[in-house]
Design a protein around this motif. Structure first.
Motif, PDB file in Angstrom:
ATOM      1  N   GLN A  92     -79.964  77.209 101.514  1.00  0.00           N
ATOM      2  CA  GLN A  92     -80.143  76.270 100.400  1.00  0.00           C
ATOM      3  C   GLN A  92     -78.804  75.753  99.878  1.00  0.00           C
ATOM      4  OE1 GLN A  92     -83.069  74.981  99.398  1.00  0.00           O
ATOM      5  NE2 GLN A  92     -81.789  73.597  98.171  1.00  0.00           N
ATOM      6  N   ASP A  93     -77.763  76.572  99.957  1.00  0.00           N
ATOM      7  CA  ASP A  93     -76.441  76.106  99.560  1.00  0.00           C
ATOM      8  C   ASP A  93     -75.980  74.952 100.448  1.00  0.00           C
ATOM      9  OD1 ASP A  93     -76.282  77.922  97.549  1.00  0.00           O
ATOM     10  OD2 ASP A  93     -74.595  79.058  98.363  1.00  0.00           O
ATOM     11  N   ILE A  94     -76.283  75.046 101.727  1.00  0.00           N
ATOM     12  CA  ILE A  94     -75.881  73.990 102.658  1.00  0.00           C
ATOM     13  C   ILE A  94     -76.645  72.706 102.342  1.00  0.00           C
ATOM     14  CG2 ILE A  94     -75.620  73.353 105.076  1.00  0.00           C
ATOM     15  CD1 ILE A  94     -75.701  76.330 105.769  1.00  0.00           C
ATOM     16  N   VAL A  95     -77.929  72.847 102.032  1.00  0.00           N
ATOM     17  CA  VAL A  95     -78.732  71.685 101.639  1.00  0.00           C
ATOM     18  C   VAL A  95     -78.149  71.056 100.372  1.00  0.00           C
ATOM     19  CG1 VAL A  95     -80.996  70.919 100.847  1.00  0.00           C
ATOM     20  CG2 VAL A  95     -80.821  72.558 102.728  1.00  0.00           C
ATOM     21  N   ASP A  96     -77.833  71.883  99.392  1.00  0.00           N
ATOM     22  CA  ASP A  96     -77.276  71.388  98.136  1.00  0.00           C
ATOM     23  C   ASP A  96     -75.932  70.696  98.373  1.00  0.00           C
ATOM     24  OD1 ASP A  96     -79.448  72.425  96.843  1.00  0.00           O
ATOM     25  OD2 ASP A  96     -78.429  74.244  96.161  1.00  0.00           O
ATOM     26  N   PHE A  97     -75.124  71.282  99.244  1.00  0.00           N
ATOM     27  CA  PHE A  97     -73.823  70.674  99.559  1.00  0.00           C
ATOM     28  C   PHE A  97     -74.030  69.287 100.154  1.00  0.00           C
ATOM     29  CE2 PHE A  97     -70.246  69.640 102.232  1.00  0.00           C
ATOM     30  CZ  PHE A  97     -69.154  70.084 101.502  1.00  0.00           C
ATOM     31  N   GLN A  98     -74.969  69.166 101.083  1.00  0.00           N
ATOM     32  CA  GLN A  98     -75.241  67.867 101.700  1.00  0.00           C
ATOM     33  C   GLN A  98     -75.687  66.841 100.658  1.00  0.00           C
ATOM     34  OE1 GLN A  98     -74.748  66.791 104.751  1.00  0.00           O
ATOM     35  NE2 GLN A  98     -75.684  64.772 104.431  1.00  0.00           N
ATOM     36  N   MET A  99     -76.495  67.265  99.705  1.00  0.00           N
ATOM     37  CA  MET A  99     -76.958  66.346  98.664  1.00  0.00           C
ATOM     38  C   MET A  99     -75.798  65.883  97.782  1.00  0.00           C
ATOM     39  SD  MET A  99     -80.534  68.245  97.665  1.00  0.00           S
ATOM     40  CE  MET A  99     -80.873  67.121  96.308  1.00  0.00           C
ATOM     41  N   GLN A 100     -74.901  66.802  97.446  1.00  0.00           N
ATOM     42  CA  GLN A 100     -73.723  66.424  96.668  1.00  0.00           C
ATOM     43  C   GLN A 100     -72.824  65.477  97.474  1.00  0.00           C
ATOM     44  OE1 GLN A 100     -72.906  66.847  93.605  1.00  0.00           O
ATOM     45  NE2 GLN A 100     -73.845  68.711  92.798  1.00  0.00           N
ATOM     46  N   LEU A 101     -72.675  65.764  98.757  1.00  0.00           N
ATOM     47  CA  LEU A 101     -71.844  64.925  99.620  1.00  0.00           C
ATOM     48  C   LEU A 101     -72.369  63.498  99.652  1.00  0.00           C
ATOM     49  CD1 LEU A 101     -69.458  64.913 101.682  1.00  0.00           C
ATOM     50  CD2 LEU A 101     -71.162  65.379 103.454  1.00  0.00           C
ATOM     51  N   GLU A 102     -73.677  63.348  99.814  1.00  0.00           N
ATOM     52  CA  GLU A 102     -74.278  62.020  99.866  1.00  0.00           C
ATOM     53  C   GLU A 102     -74.144  61.311  98.518  1.00  0.00           C
ATOM     54  OE1 GLU A 102     -75.451  60.238 102.372  1.00  0.00           O
ATOM     55  OE2 GLU A 102     -74.719  61.842 103.670  1.00  0.00           O
ATOM     56  N   ARG A 103     -74.330  62.039  97.438  1.00  0.00           N
ATOM     57  CA  ARG A 103     -74.219  61.432  96.117  1.00  0.00           C
ATOM     58  C   ARG A 103     -72.808  60.907  95.864  1.00  0.00           C
ATOM     59  NH1 ARG A 103     -72.492  62.651  91.179  1.00  0.00           N
ATOM     60  NH2 ARG A 103     -71.800  64.751  91.773  1.00  0.00           N
ATOM     61  N   LEU A 104     -71.806  61.694  96.215  1.00  0.00           N
ATOM     62  CA  LEU A 104     -70.429  61.277  95.987  1.00  0.00           C
ATOM     63  C   LEU A 104     -70.021  60.154  96.941  1.00  0.00           C
ATOM     64  CD1 LEU A 104     -68.925  64.810  95.390  1.00  0.00           C
ATOM     65  CD2 LEU A 104     -69.155  62.991  93.687  1.00  0.00           C
ATOM     66  N   ARG A 105     -70.572  60.155  98.132  1.00  0.00           N
ATOM     67  CA  ARG A 105     -70.270  59.066  99.054  1.00  0.00           C
ATOM     68  C   ARG A 105     -70.871  57.753  98.538  1.00  0.00           C
ATOM     69  NH1 ARG A 105     -71.073  59.627 105.491  1.00  0.00           N
ATOM     70  NH2 ARG A 105     -73.222  60.099 104.888  1.00  0.00           N
ATOM     71  N   ARG A 106     -72.102  57.813  98.004  1.00  0.00           N
ATOM     72  CA  ARG A 106     -72.710  56.607  97.430  1.00  0.00           C
ATOM     73  C   ARG A 106     -71.923  56.129  96.208  1.00  0.00           C
ATOM     74  NH1 ARG A 106     -77.526  59.506  98.377  1.00  0.00           N
ATOM     75  NH2 ARG A 106     -77.630  60.065  96.165  1.00  0.00           N
ATOM     76  N   LYS A 107     -71.441  57.075  95.401  1.00  0.00           N
ATOM     77  CA  LYS A 107     -70.676  56.725  94.203  1.00  0.00           C
ATOM     78  C   LYS A 107     -69.398  55.964  94.562  1.00  0.00           C
ATOM     79  CE  LYS A 107     -68.794  58.894  90.007  1.00  0.00           C
ATOM     80  NZ  LYS A 107     -68.560  60.204  89.311  1.00  0.00           N
ATOM     81  N   ALA A 108     -68.853  56.246  95.729  1.00  0.00           N
ATOM     82  CA  ALA A 108     -67.614  55.589  96.178  1.00  0.00           C
ATOM     83  C   ALA A 108     -67.878  54.282  96.924  1.00  0.00           C
ATOM     84  CB  ALA A 108     -66.816  56.540  97.072  1.00  0.00           C
ATOM     85  N   ASP A 109     -69.115  53.802  96.912  1.00  0.00           N
ATOM     86  CA  ASP A 109     -69.455  52.542  97.579  1.00  0.00           C
ATOM     87  C   ASP A 109     -69.040  51.384  96.678  1.00  0.00           C
ATOM     88  OD1 ASP A 109     -70.441  50.535  99.118  1.00  0.00           O
ATOM     89  OD2 ASP A 109     -72.555  51.079  98.919  1.00  0.00           O
ATOM     90  N   LEU A 110     -67.739  51.130  96.642  1.00  0.00           N
ATOM     91  CA  LEU A 110     -67.143  50.114  95.789  1.00  0.00           C
ATOM     92  C   LEU A 110     -66.277  49.187  96.639  1.00  0.00           C
ATOM     93  CD1 LEU A 110     -65.939  52.520  92.948  1.00  0.00           C
ATOM     94  CD2 LEU A 110     -68.030  51.133  92.942  1.00  0.00           C
ATOM     95  N   GLY A 111     -66.225  47.922  96.230  1.00  0.00           N
ATOM     96  CA  GLY A 111     -65.473  46.953  97.014  1.00  0.00           C
ATOM     97  C   GLY A 111     -64.007  47.289  97.154  1.00  0.00           C
ATOM     98  N   ASP A 112     -63.364  47.703  96.064  1.00  0.00           N
ATOM     99  CA  ASP A 112     -61.936  48.022  96.145  1.00  0.00           C
ATOM    100  C   ASP A 112     -61.682  49.261  96.997  1.00  0.00           C
ATOM    101  OD1 ASP A 112     -61.440  45.852  94.558  1.00  0.00           O
ATOM    102  OD2 ASP A 112     -60.395  46.959  92.968  1.00  0.00           O
TER     103      ASP A 112
END
Length: 318
Positions: A92-112
Protein backbone atom coordinates in the motif's frame (compact mmCIF):
# COMPACT_ATOMS: atom_id res chain seq x y z
CA UNK A 1 -7.41 17.82 -47.52
CA UNK A 2 -4.67 18.25 -50.17
CA UNK A 3 -1.10 17.21 -49.52
CA UNK A 4 -0.06 20.89 -49.77
CA UNK A 5 -2.50 21.81 -46.98
CA UNK A 6 -1.43 18.87 -44.82
CA UNK A 7 2.29 19.67 -45.03
CA UNK A 8 2.38 22.71 -42.69
CA UNK A 9 0.43 20.85 -40.02
CA UNK A 10 2.73 17.85 -40.24
CA UNK A 11 5.82 20.03 -40.03
CA UNK A 12 4.42 21.97 -37.10
CA UNK A 13 3.70 18.76 -35.23
CA UNK A 14 7.05 17.17 -35.94
CA UNK A 15 8.87 20.30 -34.90
CA UNK A 16 7.66 19.43 -31.43
CA UNK A 17 7.48 15.65 -31.59
CA UNK A 18 10.24 14.64 -33.98
CA UNK A 19 13.01 15.05 -31.44
CA UNK A 20 11.78 11.96 -29.60
CA UNK A 21 13.23 9.86 -32.45
CA UNK A 22 16.73 10.97 -31.39
CA UNK A 23 16.30 10.09 -27.70
CA UNK A 24 13.91 7.18 -27.34
CA UNK A 25 16.25 4.22 -27.43
CA UNK A 26 19.06 5.48 -25.16
CA UNK A 27 19.62 2.73 -22.70
CA UNK A 28 16.00 1.88 -21.94
CA UNK A 29 16.15 -1.94 -22.16
CA UNK A 30 19.40 -2.12 -20.18
CA UNK A 31 17.96 0.08 -17.42
CA UNK A 32 14.83 -2.02 -17.02
CA UNK A 33 16.71 -5.33 -16.87
CA UNK A 34 19.12 -3.97 -14.27
CA UNK A 35 16.25 -2.53 -12.25
CA UNK A 36 14.41 -5.85 -12.12
CA UNK A 37 17.56 -7.75 -11.13
CA UNK A 38 18.40 -5.41 -8.26
CA UNK A 39 14.94 -5.69 -6.71
CA UNK A 40 15.10 -9.41 -5.94
CA UNK A 41 16.97 -9.18 -2.59
CA UNK A 42 14.53 -6.61 -1.28
CA UNK A 43 11.48 -8.78 -1.88
CA UNK A 44 12.68 -11.20 0.79
CA UNK A 45 13.08 -8.34 3.26
CA UNK A 46 9.58 -7.14 2.50
CA UNK A 47 8.01 -10.54 3.18
CA UNK A 48 8.84 -10.07 6.84
CA UNK A 49 6.20 -7.31 7.02
CA UNK A 50 2.46 -7.69 6.74
CA UNK A 51 1.27 -7.24 3.14
CA UNK A 52 -2.16 -6.19 4.41
CA UNK A 53 -0.99 -3.30 6.57
CA UNK A 54 -2.77 -0.03 5.80
CA UNK A 55 -1.03 3.27 5.20
CA UNK A 56 -1.60 6.66 3.65
CA UNK A 57 1.72 8.14 2.61
CA UNK A 58 1.88 11.87 3.27
CA UNK A 59 3.70 14.34 1.07
CA UNK A 60 6.53 14.79 3.62
CA UNK A 61 7.02 11.01 3.67
CA UNK A 62 7.09 11.00 -0.13
CA UNK A 63 9.78 13.68 -0.23
CA UNK A 64 11.80 11.80 2.38
CA UNK A 65 11.97 8.79 0.03
CA UNK A 66 12.96 11.06 -2.84
CA UNK A 67 15.82 12.45 -0.74
CA UNK A 68 16.93 8.96 0.32
CA UNK A 69 17.11 7.90 -3.33
CA UNK A 70 19.50 10.71 -4.21
CA UNK A 71 23.11 9.91 -4.91
CA UNK A 72 25.66 9.63 -7.69
CA UNK A 73 24.71 8.79 -11.25
CA UNK A 74 21.76 9.65 -13.44
CA UNK A 75 18.37 8.21 -14.27
CA UNK A 76 19.23 4.51 -14.00
CA UNK A 77 21.06 4.83 -10.68
CA UNK A 78 18.35 6.97 -9.10
CA UNK A 79 15.63 4.62 -10.36
CA UNK A 80 17.43 1.62 -8.88
CA UNK A 81 17.82 3.26 -5.47
CA UNK A 82 14.18 4.40 -5.43
CA UNK A 83 12.91 0.96 -6.44
CA UNK A 84 15.02 -0.68 -3.73
CA UNK A 85 13.62 1.67 -1.08
CA UNK A 86 10.04 1.07 -2.20
CA UNK A 87 10.48 -2.70 -2.38
CA UNK A 88 11.19 -2.74 1.36
CA UNK A 89 7.80 -1.19 2.16
CA UNK A 90 4.26 -2.65 2.27
CA UNK A 91 2.41 -2.76 -1.04
CA UNK A 92 0.00 0.00 0.00
CA UNK A 93 2.94 2.34 0.57
CA UNK A 94 4.02 1.79 -3.02
CA UNK A 95 0.48 2.53 -4.23
CA UNK A 96 0.40 5.70 -2.13
CA UNK A 97 3.80 6.75 -3.45
CA UNK A 98 2.59 6.34 -7.03
CA UNK A 99 -0.47 8.47 -6.29
CA UNK A 100 1.68 11.23 -4.81
CA UNK A 101 4.05 11.01 -7.78
CA UNK A 102 1.19 11.45 -10.25
CA UNK A 103 -0.30 14.32 -8.27
CA UNK A 104 2.98 16.23 -8.15
CA UNK A 105 3.66 15.57 -11.81
CA UNK A 106 0.23 16.99 -12.73
CA UNK A 107 0.87 19.99 -10.46
CA UNK A 108 4.02 20.75 -12.48
CA UNK A 109 2.09 20.78 -15.78
CA UNK A 110 2.83 24.46 -16.38
CA UNK A 111 3.92 26.27 -19.50
CA UNK A 112 7.03 27.83 -17.98
CA UNK A 113 8.08 24.47 -16.54
CA UNK A 114 7.68 22.91 -20.00
CA UNK A 115 9.73 25.74 -21.50
CA UNK A 116 12.48 25.24 -18.91
CA UNK A 117 12.62 21.56 -19.80
CA UNK A 118 12.75 22.44 -23.48
CA UNK A 119 15.85 24.56 -22.92
CA UNK A 120 17.57 22.27 -20.42
CA UNK A 121 17.13 19.44 -22.93
CA UNK A 122 18.51 21.50 -25.82
CA UNK A 123 15.22 21.91 -27.66
CA UNK A 124 13.73 18.50 -26.92
CA UNK A 125 10.13 19.34 -25.95
CA UNK A 126 7.84 16.43 -26.80
CA UNK A 127 4.87 15.34 -24.69
CA UNK A 128 6.70 12.23 -23.49
CA UNK A 129 9.83 14.28 -22.93
CA UNK A 130 7.88 16.67 -20.70
CA UNK A 131 6.66 13.75 -18.60
CA UNK A 132 10.22 12.51 -18.16
CA UNK A 133 11.42 16.05 -17.40
CA UNK A 134 8.87 16.40 -14.59
CA UNK A 135 10.09 13.09 -13.17
CA UNK A 136 13.62 14.48 -13.26
CA UNK A 137 12.36 17.64 -11.56
CA UNK A 138 10.68 15.67 -8.76
CA UNK A 139 13.85 13.62 -8.38
CA UNK A 140 15.82 16.79 -7.57
CA UNK A 141 13.90 17.12 -4.30
CA UNK A 142 11.19 19.27 -2.75
CA UNK A 143 13.11 22.57 -2.62
CA UNK A 144 14.08 22.52 -6.30
CA UNK A 145 10.64 21.32 -7.36
CA UNK A 146 8.67 23.97 -5.47
CA UNK A 147 11.01 26.78 -6.52
CA UNK A 148 10.64 25.77 -10.18
CA UNK A 149 6.84 25.98 -10.00
CA UNK A 150 7.04 29.68 -9.11
CA UNK A 151 10.27 30.54 -10.96
CA UNK A 152 11.13 28.04 -13.69
CA UNK A 153 14.23 30.05 -14.63
CA UNK A 154 15.73 29.02 -11.27
CA UNK A 155 16.55 25.68 -12.91
CA UNK A 156 19.44 27.42 -14.66
CA UNK A 157 21.30 26.71 -11.41
CA UNK A 158 21.26 23.01 -12.34
CA UNK A 159 22.71 23.49 -15.82
CA UNK A 160 26.01 21.85 -14.90
CA UNK A 161 24.24 18.88 -13.31
CA UNK A 162 22.30 18.33 -16.54
CA UNK A 163 25.42 18.79 -18.66
CA UNK A 164 27.18 16.04 -16.68
CA UNK A 165 24.72 13.49 -18.17
CA UNK A 166 24.54 14.49 -21.85
CA UNK A 167 22.93 11.24 -23.02
CA UNK A 168 19.80 11.71 -20.88
CA UNK A 169 19.83 15.42 -20.13
CA UNK A 170 17.05 16.37 -17.72
CA UNK A 171 14.71 13.52 -18.64
CA UNK A 172 14.34 10.54 -16.31
CA UNK A 173 12.23 7.86 -17.98
CA UNK A 174 13.32 4.93 -15.79
CA UNK A 175 12.66 6.90 -12.60
CA UNK A 176 8.94 6.76 -13.26
CA UNK A 177 9.00 2.97 -13.54
CA UNK A 178 10.50 2.45 -10.06
CA UNK A 179 7.12 2.15 -8.23
CA UNK A 180 5.78 -0.19 -10.90
CA UNK A 181 8.70 -2.61 -10.72
CA UNK A 182 8.89 -2.43 -6.93
CA UNK A 183 5.20 -3.34 -6.64
CA UNK A 184 5.56 -6.12 -9.20
CA UNK A 185 8.57 -7.54 -7.35
CA UNK A 186 6.77 -7.46 -3.99
CA UNK A 187 3.31 -8.67 -5.07
CA UNK A 188 3.70 -10.17 -8.53
CA UNK A 189 0.83 -7.91 -9.62
CA UNK A 190 0.28 -4.83 -11.78
CA UNK A 191 0.53 -1.55 -9.87
CA UNK A 192 -2.01 0.18 -12.09
CA UNK A 193 -4.63 -2.41 -11.16
CA UNK A 194 -4.11 -1.53 -7.49
CA UNK A 195 -4.74 2.20 -7.84
CA UNK A 196 -8.03 3.20 -6.19
CA UNK A 197 -9.23 5.13 -9.24
CA UNK A 198 -8.50 4.47 -12.86
CA UNK A 199 -7.24 7.40 -14.93
CA UNK A 200 -9.80 8.87 -17.33
CA UNK A 201 -9.67 7.62 -20.88
CA UNK A 202 -8.02 10.00 -23.28
CA UNK A 203 -4.82 11.98 -22.88
CA UNK A 204 -4.73 14.56 -20.07
CA UNK A 205 -5.22 18.10 -21.38
CA UNK A 206 -3.14 21.12 -20.39
CA UNK A 207 -4.24 24.70 -19.76
CA UNK A 208 -1.31 26.25 -21.65
CA UNK A 209 -0.20 26.18 -25.30
CA UNK A 210 3.34 25.30 -26.30
CA UNK A 211 2.92 27.39 -29.46
CA UNK A 212 2.88 30.51 -27.28
CA UNK A 213 6.56 29.93 -26.45
CA UNK A 214 8.41 31.46 -29.37
CA UNK A 215 12.14 32.06 -29.11
CA UNK A 216 11.43 35.68 -28.17
CA UNK A 217 9.07 34.62 -25.36
CA UNK A 218 11.57 32.08 -24.10
CA UNK A 219 14.28 34.72 -23.95
CA UNK A 220 11.98 37.10 -22.06
CA UNK A 221 10.49 34.64 -19.57
CA UNK A 222 13.55 32.46 -18.94
CA UNK A 223 16.55 34.77 -19.48
CA UNK A 224 19.13 32.71 -17.60
CA UNK A 225 18.17 29.44 -19.26
CA UNK A 226 18.01 31.11 -22.66
CA UNK A 227 21.48 32.63 -22.23
CA UNK A 228 22.88 29.15 -21.58
CA UNK A 229 20.80 26.97 -23.93
CA UNK A 230 19.10 29.24 -26.47
CA UNK A 231 21.65 28.60 -29.21
CA UNK A 232 21.46 24.85 -28.64
CA UNK A 233 17.67 24.99 -28.96
CA UNK A 234 17.85 26.91 -32.25
CA UNK A 235 20.43 24.50 -33.67
CA UNK A 236 18.23 21.58 -32.63
CA UNK A 237 15.22 23.13 -34.37
CA UNK A 238 17.15 23.38 -37.62
CA UNK A 239 18.36 19.77 -37.39
CA UNK A 240 14.90 18.45 -36.61
CA UNK A 241 13.33 20.42 -39.45
CA UNK A 242 15.86 18.92 -41.86
CA UNK A 243 14.97 15.43 -40.61
CA UNK A 244 11.24 16.17 -40.96
CA UNK A 245 11.69 17.37 -44.52
CA UNK A 246 13.52 14.16 -45.42
CA UNK A 247 11.20 11.74 -43.58
CA UNK A 248 8.45 9.64 -45.11
CA UNK A 249 6.39 7.36 -42.89
CA UNK A 250 6.16 3.70 -43.92
CA UNK A 251 2.65 2.41 -44.56
CA UNK A 252 3.10 -0.40 -42.02
CA UNK A 253 5.61 -1.96 -39.62
CA UNK A 254 5.71 -5.23 -37.65
CA UNK A 255 5.30 -4.74 -33.89
CA UNK A 256 5.82 -7.43 -31.26
CA UNK A 257 2.49 -8.58 -29.75
CA UNK A 258 0.49 -6.47 -32.22
CA UNK A 259 1.46 -7.97 -35.55
CA UNK A 260 1.61 -5.66 -38.55
CA UNK A 261 0.52 -2.14 -37.65
CA UNK A 262 -0.57 0.15 -40.48
CA UNK A 263 -1.35 3.83 -40.79
CA UNK A 264 -4.96 4.41 -39.79
CA UNK A 265 -5.15 1.38 -37.47
CA UNK A 266 -6.91 1.85 -34.14
CA UNK A 267 -5.02 0.56 -31.09
CA UNK A 268 -6.06 0.65 -27.42
CA UNK A 269 -3.71 2.00 -24.76
CA UNK A 270 -3.96 0.35 -21.36
CA UNK A 271 -4.43 3.66 -19.57
CA UNK A 272 -5.63 6.15 -22.15
CA UNK A 273 -7.97 4.19 -24.39
CA UNK A 274 -8.22 4.02 -28.20
CA UNK A 275 -6.05 6.00 -30.58
CA UNK A 276 -5.44 6.05 -34.33
CA UNK A 277 -2.00 5.50 -35.89
CA UNK A 278 -1.01 8.64 -37.81
CA UNK A 279 2.73 8.18 -38.41
CA UNK A 280 5.14 5.28 -37.92
CA UNK A 281 8.88 5.40 -37.46
CA UNK A 282 11.66 3.13 -36.23
CA UNK A 283 15.35 3.66 -35.60
CA UNK A 284 16.78 0.18 -35.32
CA UNK A 285 14.27 -2.05 -37.09
CA UNK A 286 12.98 -3.34 -33.74
CA UNK A 287 11.60 -0.55 -31.56
CA UNK A 288 8.61 1.10 -33.24
CA UNK A 289 7.29 4.52 -32.29
CA UNK A 290 4.20 6.22 -33.67
CA UNK A 291 2.28 9.46 -33.60
CA UNK A 292 -1.05 8.40 -32.08
CA UNK A 293 -4.22 10.49 -32.25
CA UNK A 294 -6.37 10.41 -29.08
CA UNK A 295 -9.60 12.24 -29.99
CA UNK A 296 -8.19 15.66 -30.89
CA UNK A 297 -4.74 15.21 -29.33
CA UNK A 298 -1.61 13.83 -30.96
CA UNK A 299 1.20 12.20 -29.05
CA UNK A 300 4.38 10.34 -29.95
CA UNK A 301 4.49 7.01 -28.12
CA UNK A 302 6.34 3.72 -28.25
CA UNK A 303 4.36 0.76 -29.59
CA UNK A 304 6.84 -2.01 -28.94
CA UNK A 305 8.46 -4.26 -28.23
CA UNK A 306 7.51 -4.58 -24.56
CA UNK A 307 8.21 -7.06 -21.81
CA UNK A 308 6.06 -10.22 -21.87
CA UNK A 309 2.81 -9.67 -20.00
CA UNK A 310 3.35 -5.91 -19.79
CA UNK A 311 2.11 -4.66 -23.15
CA UNK A 312 0.60 -1.18 -23.01
CA UNK A 313 -1.09 -1.49 -26.41
CA UNK A 314 -3.63 -4.00 -27.71
CA UNK A 315 -5.99 -4.43 -30.61
CA UNK A 316 -9.64 -3.43 -30.11
CA UNK A 317 -11.92 -6.26 -29.00
CA UNK A 318 -13.75 -7.66 -31.98
Amino acid sequence: MSEERKAPHIKQHFRREGKLMLWWLLGGPVILVALAALLAPYVLNHLKTSPDSESAMTEPQFWTLIEQAKGPGGDAEHAQRLAQLLAQRPPQDIVDFQMQLERLRRKADLGDVWAAGLLLNQGHGTDSGFEYFRLWLIGQGQAVYEHALTDADSLAELAEVVASHPDEGAEWEAYGTAPYYAYQAVTGKDLFDALPTRPPKGMPKTTWNWQDYSDLVLEQRLPRLWARFGKDKQDSDLAVQAAIDAYQSPESLPVASLGTVSLGDVLVHKRYGPARVKTLFTEDGLHVNAIMVFDDQERTMQLGPTEPGNALWSRPAS
